[in-house]
Design a protein around this motif. Sequence first.
Motif, PDB file in Angstrom:
ATOM      1  N   GLU A   1       0.829  -1.206   0.000  1.00 13.72           N
ATOM      2  CA  GLU A   1       0.000   0.000   0.000  1.00 13.72           C
ATOM      3  C   GLU A   1       0.865   1.259   0.000  1.00 13.72           C
ATOM      4  N   ILE A   2       1.936   1.255   0.802  1.00 14.34           N
ATOM      5  CA  ILE A   2       2.835   2.410   0.840  1.00 14.34           C
ATOM      6  C   ILE A   2       3.549   2.580  -0.498  1.00 14.34           C
ATOM      7  N   ILE A   3       3.946   1.466  -1.111  1.00 13.29           N
ATOM      8  CA  ILE A   3       4.600   1.532  -2.428  1.00 13.29           C
ATOM      9  C   ILE A   3       3.658   2.149  -3.455  1.00 13.29           C
ATOM     10  N   LEU A   4       2.412   1.700  -3.450  1.00 12.93           N
ATOM     11  CA  LEU A   4       1.430   2.222  -4.403  1.00 12.93           C
ATOM     12  C   LEU A   4       1.120   3.696  -4.135  1.00 12.93           C
ATOM     13  N   GLN A   5       1.060   4.067  -2.860  1.00  4.39           N
ATOM     14  CA  GLN A   5       0.846   5.473  -2.505  1.00  4.39           C
ATOM     15  C   GLN A   5       2.008   6.332  -2.983  1.00  4.39           C
ATOM     16  N   THR A   6       3.220   5.810  -2.818  1.00  4.77           N
ATOM     17  CA  THR A   6       4.417   6.548  -3.228  1.00  4.77           C
ATOM     18  C   THR A   6       4.430   6.773  -4.735  1.00  4.77           C
ATOM     19  N   LEU A   7       4.082   5.741  -5.481  1.00  8.64           N
ATOM     20  CA  LEU A   7       4.041   5.865  -6.940  1.00  8.64           C
ATOM     21  C   LEU A   7       2.935   6.811  -7.386  1.00  8.64           C
ATOM     22  N   GLU A   8       1.842   6.818  -6.637  1.00  6.34           N
ATOM     23  CA  GLU A   8       0.736   7.729  -6.942  1.00  6.34           C
ATOM     24  C   GLU A   8       1.146   9.171  -6.650  1.00  6.34           C
ATOM     25  N   PHE A   9       1.917   9.347  -5.583  1.00  2.75           N
ATOM     26  CA  PHE A   9       2.343  10.677  -5.150  1.00  2.75           C
ATOM     27  C   PHE A   9       3.418  11.249  -6.069  1.00  2.75           C
ATOM     28  N   ASP A  10       4.358  10.399  -6.475  1.00  2.00           N
ATOM     29  CA  ASP A  10       5.467  10.854  -7.315  1.00  2.00           C
ATOM     30  C   ASP A  10       5.364  10.203  -8.689  1.00  2.00           C
ATOM     31  N   ARG A  11       4.753  10.911  -9.619  1.00  2.00           N
ATOM     32  CA  ARG A  11       4.537  10.373 -10.966  1.00  2.00           C
ATOM     33  C   ARG A  11       5.825  10.318 -11.786  1.00  2.00           C
ATOM     34  N   ASN A  12       6.914  10.890 -11.259  1.00  2.00           N
ATOM     35  CA  ASN A  12       8.191  10.844 -11.979  1.00  2.00           C
ATOM     36  C   ASN A  12       8.885   9.491 -11.836  1.00  2.00           C
ATOM     37  N   LEU A  13       8.413   8.686 -10.895  1.00  2.00           N
ATOM     38  CA  LEU A  13       8.990   7.356 -10.705  1.00  2.00           C
ATOM     39  C   LEU A  13       8.434   6.423 -11.781  1.00  2.00           C
ATOM     40  N   GLU A  14       9.291   6.016 -12.685  1.00  2.00           N
ATOM     41  CA  GLU A  14       8.842   5.227 -13.837  1.00  2.00           C
ATOM     42  C   GLU A  14       8.885   3.730 -13.537  1.00  2.00           C
ATOM     43  N   LEU A  15       8.067   3.346 -12.570  1.00  2.00           N
ATOM     44  CA  LEU A  15       7.939   1.935 -12.215  1.00  2.00           C
ATOM     45  C   LEU A  15       6.467   1.564 -12.295  1.00  2.00           C
ATOM     46  N   ASN A  16       6.166   0.503 -13.007  1.00  3.02           N
ATOM     47  CA  ASN A  16       4.782   0.065 -13.177  1.00  3.02           C
ATOM     48  C   ASN A  16       4.502  -1.171 -12.333  1.00  3.02           C
ATOM     49  N   ILE A  17       3.444  -1.099 -11.554  1.00  2.00           N
ATOM     50  CA  ILE A  17       2.992  -2.276 -10.814  1.00  2.00           C
ATOM     51  C   ILE A  17       1.957  -2.967 -11.693  1.00  2.00           C
ATOM     52  N   VAL A  18       2.340  -4.087 -12.267  1.00  2.00           N
ATOM     53  CA  VAL A  18       1.475  -4.751 -13.245  1.00  2.00           C
ATOM     54  C   VAL A  18       0.616  -5.847 -12.617  1.00  2.00           C
ATOM     55  N   GLY A  19       0.848  -6.101 -11.338  1.00  2.00           N
ATOM     56  CA  GLY A  19       0.041  -7.116 -10.672  1.00  2.00           C
ATOM     57  C   GLY A  19       0.400  -7.240  -9.205  1.00  2.00           C
ATOM     58  N   ILE A  20      -0.521  -7.794  -8.439  1.00  2.00           N
ATOM     59  CA  ILE A  20      -0.287  -8.077  -7.019  1.00  2.00           C
ATOM     60  C   ILE A  20      -0.728  -9.513  -6.763  1.00  2.00           C
ATOM     61  N   ILE A  21       0.127 -10.279  -6.104  1.00  2.00           N
ATOM     62  CA  ILE A  21      -0.222 -11.656  -5.766  1.00  2.00           C
ATOM     63  C   ILE A  21      -0.111 -11.849  -4.259  1.00  2.00           C
ATOM     64  N   ASP A  22      -0.909 -12.760  -3.741  1.00  2.00           N
ATOM     65  CA  ASP A  22      -0.896 -13.009  -2.298  1.00  2.00           C
ATOM     66  C   ASP A  22      -1.395 -14.430  -2.041  1.00  2.00           C
ATOM     67  N   ASP A  23      -0.825 -15.064  -1.019  1.00  2.37           N
ATOM     68  CA  ASP A  23      -1.207 -16.440  -0.692  1.00  2.37           C
ATOM     69  C   ASP A  23      -2.550 -16.519   0.027  1.00  2.37           C
ATOM     70  N   SER A  24      -2.973 -15.412   0.621  1.00  8.64           N
ATOM     71  CA  SER A  24      -4.220 -15.406   1.385  1.00  8.64           C
ATOM     72  C   SER A  24      -5.440 -15.466   0.466  1.00  8.64           C
ATOM     73  N   LYS A  25      -6.273 -16.467   0.685  1.00  7.25           N
ATOM     74  CA  LYS A  25      -7.501 -16.601  -0.101  1.00  7.25           C
ATOM     75  C   LYS A  25      -8.437 -15.417   0.150  1.00  7.25           C
ATOM     76  N   ASP A  26      -8.353 -14.844   1.358  1.00  5.59           N
ATOM     77  CA  ASP A  26      -9.212 -13.707   1.697  1.00  5.59           C
ATOM     78  C   ASP A  26      -8.850 -12.456   0.898  1.00  5.59           C
ATOM     79  N   LYS A  27      -7.577 -12.346   0.520  1.00  2.86           N
ATOM     80  CA  LYS A  27      -7.135 -11.161  -0.224  1.00  2.86           C
ATOM     81  C   LYS A  27      -7.251 -11.344  -1.738  1.00  2.86           C
ATOM     82  N   GLN A  28      -7.204 -12.596  -2.169  1.00  2.00           N
ATOM     83  CA  GLN A  28      -7.312 -12.860  -3.602  1.00  2.00           C
ATOM     84  C   GLN A  28      -8.684 -12.435  -4.124  1.00  2.00           C
ATOM     85  N   ASN A  29      -8.683 -11.921  -5.350  1.00  3.36           N
ATOM     86  CA  ASN A  29      -9.902 -11.428  -6.009  1.00  3.36           C
ATOM     87  C   ASN A  29     -10.456 -10.158  -5.362  1.00  3.36           C
TER      88      ASN A  29
END
Length: 208
Positions: A127-155
Amino acid sequence: MGTDQIFFKSTPLYKEYLLLEAVEKNSKITQRELSRILSVAVSMINEYLDKEENLGYIRKVYRSSKDVEYIISETGKERVKLLNIQYLKSALAIHNAARKDITIFIDRIIQNGFKNIILYGAGDVSEIILQTLEFDRNLELNIVGIIDDSKDKQNTNLYDILVTDPKNIFNIDHDGVLVSSYLHQNTIEKNLELLNYDKNKIIRLFKD
């Protein structure tokens, strides 16, 4: 830590905030409940309450020999507001410091040739990484996906990015996976190994 973060250094100040906030929410709260909230022995609660009463922040009303109600005064309510502002200010300072560290880390990732990465772990760090990228648009890093082992977080979605099962990792076009969990980093790396994932593409935020 800077001066803005002194709130977290001062345990008595934080405990005062917790106590007054608890009393404001529930005047009939027991000393045992207060001891749990403040993480101190029940025997110490009277000392905290006496101090707040002497300062005029609360008033004890004895309904019986064992039944005591703690009434917060108007001055006490103002004290809670002040402590809340200090708490939020300190929390914001720590959050900004963390985001600064994340920015430096992201720059390093980009310099190492990564541009499209997957976050492994849909928790606070991601969440902090995504907030940072949202805050600083000059950072040219793309988050193309998020994976997690928790069934509760998936989908579910984190910042409009779908969280999926790690088994889908090879279905996402990417050039690296960032292990975005401190507590589960060893488990995550073992899972990636079981998936025969390229070790050279694993990005570690936390050192062993």
